[in-house]
Each structure stands twice: as structure tokens, then as C-alpha cells.
Motif scaffolding. Sequence first.
Motif, mmCIF file in Angstrom:
data_model
loop_
_atom_site.group_PDB
_atom_site.id
_atom_site.type_symbol
_atom_site.label_atom_id
_atom_site.label_comp_id
_atom_site.label_asym_id
_atom_site.label_seq_id
_atom_site.Cartn_x
_atom_site.Cartn_y
_atom_site.Cartn_z
ATOM 1 N N ALA A 78 0.845 -1.194 0.000
ATOM 2 C CA ALA A 78 0.000 0.000 0.000
ATOM 3 C C ALA A 78 0.880 1.243 0.000
ATOM 4 C CB ALA A 78 -0.903 0.000 1.220
ATOM 5 N N CYS A 79 0.532 2.193 -0.829
ATOM 6 C CA CYS A 79 1.266 3.456 -0.895
ATOM 7 C C CYS A 79 0.417 4.566 -0.296
ATOM 8 C CB CYS A 79 1.603 3.820 -2.344
ATOM 9 S SG CYS A 79 2.780 2.704 -3.118
ATOM 10 N N THR A 80 1.066 5.520 0.322
ATOM 11 C CA THR A 80 0.357 6.672 0.865
ATOM 12 C C THR A 80 -0.106 7.564 -0.279
ATOM 13 O OG1 THR A 80 2.352 8.014 1.042
ATOM 14 C CG2 THR A 80 1.792 6.628 2.945
ATOM 15 N N ARG A 81 -0.959 8.486 0.016
ATOM 16 C CA ARG A 81 -1.438 9.432 -0.992
ATOM 17 C C ARG A 81 -0.566 10.678 -1.033
ATOM 18 N NH1 ARG A 81 -7.836 9.560 -1.414
ATOM 19 N NH2 ARG A 81 -7.859 7.878 -2.925
ATOM 20 N N GLU A 82 0.542 10.607 -0.384
ATOM 21 C CA GLU A 82 1.493 11.715 -0.339
ATOM 22 C C GLU A 82 1.943 12.082 -1.761
ATOM 23 O OE1 GLU A 82 5.922 12.180 1.571
ATOM 24 O OE2 GLU A 82 5.086 10.202 1.298
ATOM 25 N N TYR A 83 1.988 13.367 -2.039
ATOM 26 C CA TYR A 83 2.429 13.818 -3.362
ATOM 27 C C TYR A 83 3.871 14.290 -3.272
ATOM 28 C CZ TYR A 83 2.386 15.880 -7.989
ATOM 29 O OH TYR A 83 2.666 16.166 -9.298
ATOM 30 N N THR A 104 5.686 10.942 -15.029
ATOM 31 C CA THR A 104 5.760 11.351 -13.632
ATOM 32 C C THR A 104 4.856 10.464 -12.788
ATOM 33 O OG1 THR A 104 6.191 13.630 -14.294
ATOM 34 C CG2 THR A 104 5.489 13.280 -12.019
ATOM 35 N N PHE A 105 5.439 9.883 -11.743
ATOM 36 C CA PHE A 105 4.690 9.107 -10.758
ATOM 37 C C PHE A 105 4.428 10.016 -9.565
ATOM 38 C CE2 PHE A 105 7.020 5.948 -13.190
ATOM 39 C CZ PHE A 105 6.056 4.970 -13.416
ATOM 40 N N ALA A 106 3.324 9.810 -8.845
ATOM 41 C CA ALA A 106 2.946 10.677 -7.731
ATOM 42 C C ALA A 106 3.944 10.638 -6.576
ATOM 43 C CB ALA A 106 1.559 10.313 -7.218
ATOM 44 N N ASN A 107 4.583 9.481 -6.379
ATOM 45 C CA ASN A 107 5.610 9.375 -5.340
ATOM 46 C C ASN A 107 6.475 8.144 -5.617
ATOM 47 O OD1 ASN A 107 4.395 7.043 -3.950
ATOM 48 N ND2 ASN A 107 2.849 8.491 -3.210
#
Length: 121
Positions: A78-83, A104-107
Amino acid sequence: MPAHSAPASLYAPSSLVLTTGHGERAATTAPARAVTLNCAYTTSGTHPDPRQACGELDRVNGDLDRLATLRGNETGRACTREYRPIVVTVQGVWRGIRVDYEHTFANPCIKETQGASAFAF
């Protein structure tokens, strides 16, 4: 009669430079890491797993948009929604065709869980 040189290989050149950097766009982001990838008759380069990376490129017939989401989230991580955007670039030649690609990936977690092994460096 002029001398003709034989082609160095019967395979179209496939030599790429892949970079990653922290930011939204490559134009405004300094590369944090760069690797080379050669996918001609034999695989080579500074990529940590050139055989796997070249295999993935073959599976998508060089379509880097498909490559960017090839794995889905097969790790179950699971990945956080952190940008914290991370940009991946690919430049060079794939089967004789010029490549200039950016995704570009979000994180970094999303890059590692959804991005192909080709982007794992």
C-alpha cells in the motif's frame, strides 16, 4: 570499386539512457540517478537488471506508456497518498527509432509498485 563496410549488426540499435529525479517535470528537475540500457542481440548497461528491463520493453513493443503501468500493484504494497512526484525519462534509440519519453509518478512508492522493472533503479 569503393569498399563497402558490412553493418555491425543485423539488429536495429536499441540503446537507452534512463533517469529519475524528484519533481514533476524533467525540464525543471535535476536527475538523481541515470543508467544505460542496451537491448540489441545481447543485453548490457548499468541498469541493475538489463535482461528484465529489455524483456519488458519487448513485451510492450517499446510502448513506454504501457511500460509505465506494466506491473500494476503486484506486490500488494500500500502506498500513501502523499504527493512527492518522481519523474522518469528515457532517451535514446529503440529498434532504430528515436525515443524521448517522460513519465511522472505521484511518489516513489507508486513508481516502485506500479512502474515496470525497467524503472527500478
